[in-house]
Design a protein around this motif. Structure first.
Motif, PDB file in Angstrom:
ATOM      1  N   TRP A  20       2.907  11.951   7.423  1.00 11.20           N
ATOM      2  CA  TRP A  20       1.770  11.154   7.937  1.00 11.20           C
ATOM      3  C   TRP A  20       2.256  11.065   9.602  1.00 11.20           C
ATOM      4  CZ3 TRP A  20      -1.038   7.712   6.192  1.00 11.20           C
ATOM      5  CH2 TRP A  20      -2.168   6.753   6.333  1.00 11.20           C
ATOM      6  N   THR A  21       3.385  10.812   9.734  1.00 10.36           N
ATOM      7  CA  THR A  21       3.872  10.689  11.852  1.00 10.36           C
ATOM      8  C   THR A  21       3.245  11.881  11.962  1.00 10.36           C
ATOM      9  OG1 THR A  21       5.493   9.674  11.295  1.00 10.36           O
ATOM     10  CG2 THR A  21       5.982  10.572  13.322  1.00 10.36           C
ATOM     11  N   ARG A  74       3.257  -0.370   3.921  1.00  8.79           N
ATOM     12  CA  ARG A  74       2.130   0.179   3.906  1.00  8.79           C
ATOM     13  C   ARG A  74       3.425   1.205   4.392  1.00  8.79           C
ATOM     14  NH1 ARG A  74      -1.018   2.399   8.336  1.00  8.79           N
ATOM     15  NH2 ARG A  74      -3.285   3.044   7.153  1.00  8.79           N
ATOM     16  N   THR A  75       3.469   2.281   3.281  1.00 12.44           N
ATOM     17  CA  THR A  75       4.582   3.389   3.472  1.00 12.44           C
ATOM     18  C   THR A  75       4.122   4.259   2.582  1.00 12.44           C
ATOM     19  OG1 THR A  75       6.753   4.024   2.898  1.00 12.44           O
ATOM     20  CG2 THR A  75       5.728   2.250   1.471  1.00 12.44           C
ATOM     21  N   THR A  76       4.457   5.543   3.379  1.00 12.13           N
ATOM     22  CA  THR A  76       4.337   6.885   1.501  1.00 12.13           C
ATOM     23  C   THR A  76       5.622   7.214   0.700  1.00 12.13           C
ATOM     24  OG1 THR A  76       5.457   8.032   2.999  1.00 12.13           O
ATOM     25  CG2 THR A  76       3.495   8.363   4.106  1.00 12.13           C
ATOM     26  N   GLY A  77       6.182   5.654   0.714  1.00 12.97           N
ATOM     27  CA  GLY A  77       7.230   6.020  -0.506  1.00 12.97           C
ATOM     28  C   GLY A  77       8.214   7.068   0.003  1.00 12.97           C
ATOM     29  N   TYR A  78       8.097   8.093   0.438  1.00 16.24           N
ATOM     30  CA  TYR A  78       8.966   8.881   0.545  1.00 16.24           C
ATOM     31  C   TYR A  78       9.048   9.849   1.733  1.00 16.24           C
ATOM     32  CZ  TYR A  78      10.891  14.030  -1.526  1.00 16.24           C
ATOM     33  OH  TYR A  78      11.408  15.173  -2.024  1.00 16.24           O
ATOM     34  N   TRP A  79      10.526  10.077   2.497  1.00 17.03           N
ATOM     35  CA  TRP A  79      11.070  10.363   3.523  1.00 17.03           C
ATOM     36  C   TRP A  79      10.054  11.862   4.159  1.00 17.03           C
ATOM     37  CZ3 TRP A  79      13.454  14.649   5.754  1.00 17.03           C
ATOM     38  CH2 TRP A  79      13.526  15.830   3.839  1.00 17.03           C
ATOM     39  N   SER A 139       0.969  -0.602   0.349  1.00  8.38           N
ATOM     40  CA  SER A 139       0.068   0.224  -0.178  1.00  8.38           C
ATOM     41  C   SER A 139       1.011   1.302   0.006  1.00  8.38           C
ATOM     42  CB  SER A 139      -1.006   0.091   1.344  1.00  8.38           C
ATOM     43  OG  SER A 139      -1.624   1.007   1.054  1.00  8.38           O
ATOM     44  N   LEU A 140       0.667   2.074  -0.582  1.00  2.00           N
ATOM     45  CA  LEU A 140       1.740   3.008  -1.232  1.00  2.00           C
ATOM     46  C   LEU A 140       1.104   4.571  -1.293  1.00  2.00           C
ATOM     47  CD1 LEU A 140       4.603   3.883  -1.475  1.00  2.00           C
ATOM     48  CD2 LEU A 140       4.096   4.034  -4.448  1.00  2.00           C
ATOM     49  N   ILE A 141       1.067   4.966  -0.292  1.00  2.00           N
ATOM     50  CA  ILE A 141       0.462   6.307   0.425  1.00  2.00           C
ATOM     51  C   ILE A 141       1.059   7.717   0.735  1.00  2.00           C
ATOM     52  CG2 ILE A 141      -0.888   6.877   2.179  1.00  2.00           C
ATOM     53  CD1 ILE A 141      -0.777   4.089   3.486  1.00  2.00           C
ATOM     54  N   PRO A 142       1.314   7.906  -0.698  1.00  2.00           N
ATOM     55  CA  PRO A 142       1.856   9.551  -1.102  1.00  2.00           C
ATOM     56  C   PRO A 142       1.229  10.362  -0.617  1.00  2.00           C
ATOM     57  CG  PRO A 142       0.711   9.497  -3.108  1.00  2.00           C
ATOM     58  CD  PRO A 142       0.716   7.339  -2.597  1.00  2.00           C
ATOM     59  N   PHE A 143       0.582  11.971   0.119  1.00  2.00           N
ATOM     60  CA  PHE A 143       0.706  13.072  -0.063  1.00  2.00           C
ATOM     61  C   PHE A 143       0.686  13.853  -1.441  1.00  2.00           C
ATOM     62  CE2 PHE A 143       0.846  11.561   4.600  1.00  2.00           C
ATOM     63  CZ  PHE A 143       0.131  12.277   5.190  1.00  2.00           C
ATOM     64  N   VAL A 144       0.461  15.023  -0.868  1.00  2.00           N
ATOM     65  CA  VAL A 144       0.312  16.032  -2.161  1.00  2.00           C
ATOM     66  C   VAL A 144       1.846  15.641  -2.749  1.00  2.00           C
ATOM     67  CG1 VAL A 144       0.331  18.268  -3.106  1.00  2.00           C
ATOM     68  CG2 VAL A 144      -1.185  17.564  -0.996  1.00  2.00           C
ATOM     69  N   THR A 145       2.025  15.459  -4.187  1.00  2.00           N
ATOM     70  CA  THR A 145       2.896  15.405  -5.433  1.00  2.00           C
ATOM     71  C   THR A 145       2.433  16.543  -6.683  1.00  2.00           C
ATOM     72  OG1 THR A 145       3.037  13.006  -4.490  1.00  2.00           O
ATOM     73  CG2 THR A 145       3.871  13.960  -6.474  1.00  2.00           C
ATOM     74  N   SER A 146       3.008  17.233  -6.695  1.00  2.67           N
ATOM     75  CA  SER A 146       3.400  18.138  -7.989  1.00  2.67           C
ATOM     76  C   SER A 146       2.754  17.359  -9.394  1.00  2.67           C
ATOM     77  CB  SER A 146       3.992  18.912  -8.264  1.00  2.67           C
ATOM     78  OG  SER A 146       4.364  19.796  -6.846  1.00  2.67           O
ATOM     79  N   THR A 147       1.428  16.896  -9.878  1.00  2.00           N
ATOM     80  CA  THR A 147       0.767  16.812 -10.734  1.00  2.00           C
ATOM     81  C   THR A 147      -0.373  17.176 -11.828  1.00  2.00           C
ATOM     82  OG1 THR A 147      -0.875  15.037  -9.629  1.00  2.00           O
ATOM     83  CG2 THR A 147       1.292  14.164  -9.797  1.00  2.00           C
TER      84      THR A 147
END
Length: 339
Positions: A305-306, A294-299, A251-259
């Motif tokens: 997330w934390t 289960r990760t946001t995929g990006y530090w 499960s990949l959980i990104p926050f806002v990404t410029s798309t």
């Protein structure tokens, strides 16, 4: 006489204080033990969290590249792959030598991206034209197109958002059905098509793109957030079903990404320290494949997330509602100006 009374009072107070201190010593010691235990737990938790961040976001960048072809298989299927994270993720997989099958609705874009990836990374590419908003009618053709391929990785990236943040009752029925078909049904059915072949080979990976808005209830993202929460739950449960069969499900959980998905707002569509480009995000996310289910995929997103989990639900919802109203007002003003 007054001096004697005063001294007697002092003696009684001193005696009383000693007696109280003696009777409370047990409780003080108990509280000290509780405090020490709490401190140790927090230190251990911090150490584990730090190790997790290093393992996911630092060590993979420093160590050698993993052979994804050997670990999972020759081909990867990426849905929603002509723009944004989907395209960037497909390019990152191709960079690792994986052949790519692109799935999207625009044939011209598919041809262009397929040709670009093939020429740049020297891998085989193919594409399937599919509009996931059409519902179940398109899946037999997809299944037929994939039946003779050794699919090692499936990336369920395709997804849609509203025209802009909005209230639930302002959404049309067509928009609601599109959200269900594209955000929920596509990942479910694509997984159902590809997973049996992975089980047969006893290896494979499935990545489902969720969203940071499923961290807590997010007003004015209601149906979108609910659809992404489905993907998060679906991924985590499915992993426990099939991990013993050699299948890795993330499960990949990104926050806002410029798309293009956030192009309705000039505020959040610009790259910033918090909003990475799709290419920057995908380069980090691919390195977490096989390491975390289960990760946001990006530090940077992991920090967000934390922080989000630490907030009380009412505070998260209040801030989300406040921000969403601003974004809605901005989008409506831009629309009115362009008309």
């Amino acid at each position: 006489m007054r001096l004697v009374i005063t001294m007697a009072a002092v003696d009684r107070f001193s005696l009383l204080y000693r007696e109280i201190s003696r009777s409370c010593s047990f409780y003080m010691e108990a509280l000290a033990i509780v405090g020490a235990w709490y401190t140790v737990r927090k230190c251990v938790s911090l150490a584990l969290d730090t190790y997790s961040v290093l393992r996911l976001h630092v060590i993979p960048k420093l160590s050698g590249e993993i052979d994804l072809v050997k670990k999972y298989g020759k081909w990867a299927v990426v849905t929603g792959s002509t723009d944004g994270i989907g395209k960037a993720y497909a390019e990152q997989l191709a960079k690792h030598g994986v052949n790519i099958i692109l799935v999207s609705r625009n044939k011209e874009k598919l041809e262009a991206v397929s040709r670009s990836i093939s020429e740049t990374y020297k891998v085989e590419t193919d594409f399937i034209v599919a509009d996931f908003s059409k519902g179940r009618e398109l899946y037999p053709a997809i299944k037929e197109a994939l039946k003779d391929r050794e699919i090692g990785i499936l990336v369920n990236n395709v997804g849609i958002f509203y025209a802009h943040t909005d209230y639930f009752t302002n959404l049309s029925e067509d928009t609601l059905w599109d959200l269900i078909h594209v955000n929920i049904a596509s990942a479910t059915m694509m997984t159902h098509i590809v997973l049996p072949g992975m089980v047969k080979k006893k290896k494979g990976a499935i990545v489902n793109l969720s969203s940071g808005v499923c961290c807590q209830p997010t007003p004015m993202f209601t149906v979108y957030g609910a659809s992404k929460s489905y993907l998060d739950y679906f991924s985590r449960s499915l992993h426990y079903e099939y991990a013993s069969k050699g299948i890795f499900i993330q499960s990949l959980i990104p926050f806002v990404t410029s798309t293009n998905m956030v192009a309705f707002s000039s505020t959040v569509s610009k790259r910033s320290i918090l909003f990475p480009t799709a290419e920057e995000y995908a380069s980090h996310a691919v390195s977490t494949l096989g390491l975390s289910i289960r990760t946001t995929g990006y530090w940077k997103h992991a920090i967000q997330w934390t922080l989000g989990e630490c907030l009380p639900e009412w505070m998260w919802a209040w801030f989300a509602l406040y921000l969403s109203r601003i974004l809605r007002k901005e989008a409506l003003a831009a629309k009115a100006k362009s008309e």
